[in-house]
Design a protein around this motif. Sequence first.
Motif, mmCIF file in Angstrom:
data_model
loop_
_atom_site.group_PDB
_atom_site.id
_atom_site.type_symbol
_atom_site.label_atom_id
_atom_site.label_comp_id
_atom_site.label_asym_id
_atom_site.label_seq_id
_atom_site.Cartn_x
_atom_site.Cartn_y
_atom_site.Cartn_z
ATOM 1 N N GLY A 175 -9.483 -1.759 -8.596
ATOM 2 C CA GLY A 175 -9.570 -0.291 -8.620
ATOM 3 C C GLY A 175 -10.608 0.263 -9.568
ATOM 4 O O GLY A 175 -11.158 1.349 -9.331
ATOM 5 N N ILE A 182 0.844 -1.186 0.000
ATOM 6 C CA ILE A 182 0.000 0.000 0.000
ATOM 7 C C ILE A 182 0.881 1.238 0.000
ATOM 8 O O ILE A 182 2.081 1.170 0.273
ATOM 9 N N SER A 236 4.115 0.523 -8.024
ATOM 10 C CA SER A 236 4.011 -0.118 -9.341
ATOM 11 C C SER A 236 5.386 -0.418 -9.923
ATOM 12 O O SER A 236 5.576 -1.430 -10.614
ATOM 13 N N THR A 261 -2.528 -2.177 -3.748
ATOM 14 C CA THR A 261 -3.924 -1.776 -3.580
ATOM 15 C C THR A 261 -4.049 -0.550 -2.680
ATOM 16 O O THR A 261 -3.202 -0.304 -1.815
ATOM 17 N N HIS A 262 -5.119 0.212 -2.918
ATOM 18 C CA HIS A 262 -5.510 1.286 -2.000
ATOM 19 C C HIS A 262 -6.663 0.840 -1.108
ATOM 20 O O HIS A 262 -7.125 1.596 -0.258
ATOM 21 N N ASP A 263 -7.131 -0.388 -1.307
ATOM 22 C CA ASP A 263 -8.305 -0.888 -0.601
ATOM 23 C C ASP A 263 -7.878 -1.592 0.692
ATOM 24 O O ASP A 263 -7.323 -2.689 0.650
ATOM 25 N N SER A 303 0.122 7.379 -4.403
ATOM 26 C CA SER A 303 0.543 7.386 -5.800
ATOM 27 C C SER A 303 1.924 8.022 -5.910
ATOM 28 O O SER A 303 2.213 9.030 -5.252
ATOM 29 N N ASP A 331 -1.783 -5.138 -9.950
ATOM 30 C CA ASP A 331 -1.673 -3.701 -9.696
ATOM 31 C C ASP A 331 -3.075 -3.114 -9.641
ATOM 32 O O ASP A 331 -3.720 -2.934 -10.668
ATOM 33 N N GLU A 332 -3.559 -2.837 -8.434
ATOM 34 C CA GLU A 332 -4.910 -2.317 -8.197
ATOM 35 C C GLU A 332 -5.967 -3.178 -8.911
ATOM 36 O O GLU A 332 -6.716 -2.689 -9.762
ATOM 37 N N GLN A 390 -2.851 -2.276 -14.211
ATOM 38 C CA GLN A 390 -3.810 -1.239 -13.860
ATOM 39 C C GLN A 390 -4.436 -0.622 -15.112
ATOM 40 O O GLN A 390 -5.591 -0.201 -15.092
#
Length: 216
Positions: free
Chosen positions: A158, A27, A35, A187-189, A30, A154-155, A80
């Motif tokens: 998303g 995590i 990545s 992930t951002h989740d 950006s 990658d995500e 992504q």
Amino acid sequence: MPSSEGDLTILKDTFLEVAEGQSIAIIGQSGSGKSTLLGLLAGLDQASSGDIEIFGNNISKMNEEGRALIRKDYISFIFQNFQLLPTLTALENVLLPLQLKQVDNAKAKALEFLEKVGLGHRVHHTPKLLSGGEQQRVAIARAFACQTPILFADEPTGNLDSQTGQTVADLLFELNEQFNLTLVLVTHDPKLANRCDKQFSMNAGELIEVKVGEAL
């Protein structure tokens, strides 16, 4: 990495060891290097220094052809930005890597995984006729269908609505458990990250393990 202003350090000294069948989440904000790290681990990019081993193969010492052979045998990647071939249908995009690997019953397997991500009715559509979320699901089906020992993502959720994202996440961890799949995802989740065996935070090119109970 060289630049007009001298060498640019994207990743600082990093040590990461992932056991076979383990799931880890990376995590971070950006631009933090997540990545880039994923691309290096998958052999899509080449580091200026250091070593990366995949099942005992030091891909850092290989040329692009050697790294491509490692990817064919060991690695799938969910991008992504999808990386679908625009002239191929959804089915053909999933089918192509299976044909290159000479997988038995390739078409049936491609159709199976497109059904699993809810695209059984869109198999003959090219990417321009699919929404962003649908294109993401084609990319996910392609990676799942290859059933390699390692999946980099990658995500992966998303661009998906919450219900489809949950379905995809469940499938990720079902494959992880059923096939002893090694799963490395960016992930951002936080819900997705919390399902992984380990979590790491990337900040300004530095990778730090997040201990259980710490805030993401």
